[in-house]
Design a protein around this motif. Structure first.
Motif, PDB file in Angstrom:
ATOM      1  N   VAL A 118     -10.467  -3.290   9.527  1.00 52.54           N
ATOM      2  CA  VAL A 118     -10.873  -4.957   9.433  1.00 52.54           C
ATOM      3  C   VAL A 118     -11.120  -4.432  10.863  1.00 52.54           C
ATOM      4  CG1 VAL A 118      -9.447  -6.093   8.532  1.00 52.54           C
ATOM      5  CG2 VAL A 118      -9.049  -5.903  10.765  1.00 52.54           C
ATOM      6  N   ASP A 156      -0.917  -6.042   5.947  1.00 49.50           N
ATOM      7  CA  ASP A 156      -0.954  -7.829   7.695  1.00 49.50           C
ATOM      8  C   ASP A 156      -1.361  -7.287   8.240  1.00 49.50           C
ATOM      9  OD1 ASP A 156       0.274  -9.709   5.962  1.00 49.50           O
ATOM     10  OD2 ASP A 156       1.652  -8.425   5.596  1.00 49.50           O
ATOM     11  N   SER A 165       2.616  -9.132   1.070  1.00 55.19           N
ATOM     12  CA  SER A 165       1.364  -9.242   0.227  1.00 55.19           C
ATOM     13  C   SER A 165       0.768  -8.106  -0.440  1.00 55.19           C
ATOM     14  CB  SER A 165       0.468 -10.064   1.589  1.00 55.19           C
ATOM     15  OG  SER A 165      -1.083  -9.448   0.959  1.00 55.19           O
ATOM     16  N   ASP A 168      -4.321 -10.948   4.489  1.00 57.24           N
ATOM     17  CA  ASP A 168      -5.067 -11.225   3.542  1.00 57.24           C
ATOM     18  C   ASP A 168      -5.055 -12.427   2.458  1.00 57.24           C
ATOM     19  OD1 ASP A 168      -5.598 -10.178   0.682  1.00 57.24           O
ATOM     20  OD2 ASP A 168      -7.466  -9.633   2.606  1.00 57.24           O
ATOM     21  N   VAL A 191      -1.937  -6.460   0.093  1.00 56.33           N
ATOM     22  CA  VAL A 191      -2.808  -6.059   0.667  1.00 56.33           C
ATOM     23  C   VAL A 191      -2.171  -5.478   2.455  1.00 56.33           C
ATOM     24  CG1 VAL A 191      -4.740  -5.636   2.006  1.00 56.33           C
ATOM     25  CG2 VAL A 191      -4.705  -6.680   0.050  1.00 56.33           C
ATOM     26  N   ASP A 213      -9.512 -12.058   0.162  1.00 57.86           N
ATOM     27  CA  ASP A 213     -10.669 -10.746   0.944  1.00 57.86           C
ATOM     28  C   ASP A 213     -11.115 -11.919   1.957  1.00 57.86           C
ATOM     29  OD1 ASP A 213     -10.688  -9.093  -1.664  1.00 57.86           O
ATOM     30  OD2 ASP A 213     -12.215 -10.435  -2.599  1.00 57.86           O
ATOM     31  N   SER A 214     -10.259 -12.971   2.364  1.00 56.77           N
ATOM     32  CA  SER A 214     -10.081 -13.299   3.483  1.00 56.77           C
ATOM     33  C   SER A 214      -8.924 -13.330   4.512  1.00 56.77           C
ATOM     34  CB  SER A 214     -11.073 -14.893   3.840  1.00 56.77           C
ATOM     35  OG  SER A 214      -9.813 -15.797   3.076  1.00 56.77           O
ATOM     36  N   TYR A 215      -8.914 -13.508   5.618  1.00 50.93           N
ATOM     37  CA  TYR A 215      -7.481 -13.483   6.235  1.00 50.93           C
ATOM     38  C   TYR A 215      -7.201 -14.618   6.665  1.00 50.93           C
ATOM     39  CZ  TYR A 215      -7.606  -8.476   5.621  1.00 50.93           C
ATOM     40  OH  TYR A 215      -7.223  -6.471   5.141  1.00 50.93           O
ATOM     41  N   LYS A 248      -6.884  -0.896   4.292  1.00 48.61           N
ATOM     42  CA  LYS A 248      -8.273  -1.865   4.364  1.00 48.61           C
ATOM     43  C   LYS A 248      -8.154  -2.334   5.787  1.00 48.61           C
ATOM     44  CE  LYS A 248     -10.247  -5.994   2.808  1.00 48.61           C
ATOM     45  NZ  LYS A 248     -10.347  -7.093   1.958  1.00 48.61           N
TER      46      LYS A 248
END
Length: 233
Positions: free
Chosen positions: A82, A126, A122, A147, A124, A150-152, A80
């Motif tokens: 960013v 990092d 995590s 993550d 997701v 859905d926010s970091y 994913k």
């Protein structure tokens, strides 16, 4: 008559000689035929794949299998991605000084490096973000984002000159260049490499290594910086 008898005897003698010659030729013919047959047998045994001697015992070793070229059926999930610039600029934990350095260097290129990996267990990956200077590409800030629904969330930050972070087999490796007085940017005096591991809900220092660089620069010996006496202006 005696002459005829003599001739007859003579003929008989000649015939005996002839028979003896025929016998010898017959024996020779039989020998030649035997040799010819032996020769044919030898040729038959020596030809590839036809004689019993060529066949030999049956092979017992397994037949080599052609290695499969098909790869594993499992595929890694896509990372994913960013917008690292927007992430840093919107982060209240990042200082204004670092945000001021985060500007375009040439065209649309920003002096920022981004890495993805598993640091905090995590689901997701990092995100590790390094902010650099445009001119010398010296790190001025390094940050780790985790993550969280859905926010970091910023879970690690280091802001100082010449700092840079990488991911190494699940560990966070932070390298800080050490400069003595008079050191040029391209030739620091050494470095400090710190390994961090995620423990509980934060990074904890696991290992530290300090390296001192040679003072030799371009084949010459760089002068040691003059010591500064206490109280000197």
């Amino acid at each position: 008559m005696r002459g005829l008898a003599g001739d007859g005897i003579g003929d008989a003698g000649d015939g005996s000689s002839a028979r003896g010659g025929i016998g010898r030729w017959a024996a020779s013919g039989t020998a030649v035929a035997g040799l010819a047959a032996f020769g044919l047998l030898a040729v038959g045994c020596s030809t590839g794949g036809t004689g019993a001697r060529d066949e030999g015992p049956a092979r017992t070793d397994p037949v080599a299998q052609t290695p499969s070229t098909a790869g594993p059926s499992t595929t890694a999930s896509p990372v994913k991605k960013v917008d690292a610039v927007r992430l840093v600029m919107a982060d209240p934990k990042v200082s204004d000084r670092v945000k001021a350095d985060l500007k375009r260097c040439a065209g649309d290129a920003y002096p920022i490096d981004t890495s993805y990996g598993n640091l905090t267990s995590s689901p997701v990956p990092d995100v590790v973000v390094n902010v650099l200077t445009c001119g010398d590409a010296v790190g001025v800030g390094t940050f780790v984002y985790r993550d969280d629904d859905d926010s970091y969330e910023n879970v690690f930050a280091a802001e100082e000159p010449a700092v840079y972070s990488t991911i190494d087999r699940g560990d966070l490796i932070v390298t800080r260049q050490v400069y003595a007085k008079g050191d040029p940017v391209s030739y620091p005096s050494g470095e400090i490499v710190v390994t961090y591991r995620w423990t509980g809900n934060r990074f904890v220092e696991h290992d530290r290594v300090e390296n001192e660089y040679s003072r030799s620069v371009d084949g010459g010996i760089a002068e040691e910086p003059a010591p500064t006496s206490p109280g000197a202006n």
